[in-house]
Design a protein around this motif. Structure first.
Motif, PDB file in Angstrom:
ATOM      1  N   TRP A 104     137.285  97.792 -43.199  1.00 48.84           N
ATOM      2  CA  TRP A 104     136.484  98.875 -42.574  1.00 48.84           C
ATOM      3  C   TRP A 104     135.120  98.618 -43.140  1.00 48.84           C
ATOM      4  N   VAL A 105     134.853  97.838 -44.333  1.00 56.09           N
ATOM      5  CA  VAL A 105     133.420  97.718 -44.828  1.00 56.09           C
ATOM      6  C   VAL A 105     132.785  96.587 -43.869  1.00 56.09           C
ATOM      7  N   TYR A 107     133.682  96.135 -40.684  1.00 59.39           N
ATOM      8  CA  TYR A 107     133.270  96.630 -39.392  1.00 59.39           C
ATOM      9  C   TYR A 107     132.200  97.647 -39.441  1.00 59.39           C
ATOM     10  N   CYS A 108     131.902  98.271 -40.427  1.00 57.62           N
ATOM     11  CA  CYS A 108     130.813  99.109 -40.925  1.00 57.62           C
ATOM     12  C   CYS A 108     129.561  98.170 -40.527  1.00 57.62           C
ATOM     13  N   TRP A 109     129.515  97.123 -41.227  1.00 52.67           N
ATOM     14  CA  TRP A 109     128.233  96.227 -41.168  1.00 52.67           C
ATOM     15  C   TRP A 109     127.953  95.484 -39.802  1.00 52.67           C
ATOM     16  N   SER A 111     128.985  97.164 -36.981  1.00 51.42           N
ATOM     17  CA  SER A 111     128.502  98.164 -36.060  1.00 51.42           C
ATOM     18  C   SER A 111     127.216  98.426 -36.321  1.00 51.42           C
ATOM     19  N   LEU A 112     126.575  98.493 -37.530  1.00 50.20           N
ATOM     20  CA  LEU A 112     125.391  98.662 -38.216  1.00 50.20           C
ATOM     21  C   LEU A 112     124.218  97.436 -37.474  1.00 50.20           C
ATOM     22  N   GLY A 146     124.876 100.514 -44.855  1.00 51.79           N
ATOM     23  CA  GLY A 146     125.668  99.390 -45.075  1.00 51.79           C
ATOM     24  C   GLY A 146     126.106  99.115 -46.517  1.00 51.79           C
ATOM     25  N   CYS A 149     128.489 102.079 -48.023  1.00 49.25           N
ATOM     26  CA  CYS A 149     129.748 101.849 -47.502  1.00 49.25           C
ATOM     27  C   CYS A 149     130.399 100.684 -48.206  1.00 49.25           C
ATOM     28  N   THR A 150     129.664  99.561 -48.691  1.00 52.74           N
ATOM     29  CA  THR A 150     130.076  98.510 -49.626  1.00 52.74           C
ATOM     30  C   THR A 150     130.539  99.190 -50.723  1.00 52.74           C
TER      31      THR A 150
END
Length: 230
Positions: A104-105, A107-109, A111-112, A146, A149-150
């Motif tokens: 998920w981390v 995927y977060c990066w 997406s950002l 990001g 989230c990390t």
């Protein structure tokens, strides 16, 4: 139980006792003359991603600051470079994030990066003046999110602090005058390259479901060695 791992320093020198998932794709660099060592370093795939994005972000923002290249030409070049960088990031990190259960981390990066890319390109090609004036705060803010989230995913104070540094960079931008792109590039690039050169804190090992019993036992020994060196 505390959320962060209090037994680990926030940042420290790299340790050789790496887990199995960190050893995959490990890059070692050794340069010397005779018996004298000039450079000796190693970089995990995660470190390689930090270096990749550090170079990309530095090139993009320093070019925007100093070279008289059309914004539209830059948009095309940087779009291609960002897409390549994102693809390489996914390739390099996919095994590690699966083992660490941190997909998920990633995927977060992704997406950002892609979201910021779309907004940036639209602002250039459609002439969104208000957005163009705020590209530096936009990318510092995306990077901060990001890092947060990390930091949450890895339970790392180092990445939380990096997010705060990027937010602080946003507040400092008005004081940099006409050098906002340079300042933004330096904040982003230096942070990324720093993470590639040091060991950052992280949560204690988890149950690595994707690893074999032998690999799990190897990781346990490596963790014990790391604890002894603290």
């Amino acid at each position: 139980m505390t959320f962060f791992n209090p037994t680990e320093p926030i940042l420290r020198n790299k340790q050789e006792s790496l887990d199995y998932q960190d050893r995959q794709g490990l890059l070692r660099i050794h340069i010397g003359i005779g018996d004298k060592t000039l450079i000796s370093a190693f970089y995990t795939r995660i470190d390689q991603v930090f270096i990749l994005w550090g170079l990309i972000s530095g090139v993009i923002f320093i070019t925007a600051q100093f070279l008289p290249i059309s914004w539209m030409i830059q948009a095309v070049i940087w779009t291609v470079l960002t897409l390549i960088g994102t693809s390489v990031m996914v390739f390099l990190t996919h095994f590690w994030v699966k083992v660490e259960r941190l997909r998920w981390v990633l995927y977060c990066w992704v997406s950002l990066m892609l979201g910021g890319l779309v907004v940036t390109d639209l602002s250039i090609f459609l002439g969104w003046g208000e957005v163009l004036m705020r590209l530096c705060p936009l990318w510092l803010g995306l990077s901060a999110l990001g890092y947060f989230c990390t930091g949450v995913g890895m339970r790392s104070r180092a990445f939380i602090l990096a997010g705060l540094v990027h937010l602080g960079g946003i507040t400092a931008l008005p004081y940099t005058g006409s050098l906002q792109f340079l300042s933004t590039g330096l904040i982003m690039a230096v942070s990324l390259l720093m993470f590639a050169e040091v060991q950052w804190d992280m949560r204690p090992p988890i149950e690595y479901n994707l690893l074999t019993l032998e690999q799990k036992q190897f990781n346990q020994k490596q963790y014990q060695l790391r604890q002894l060196s603290l």
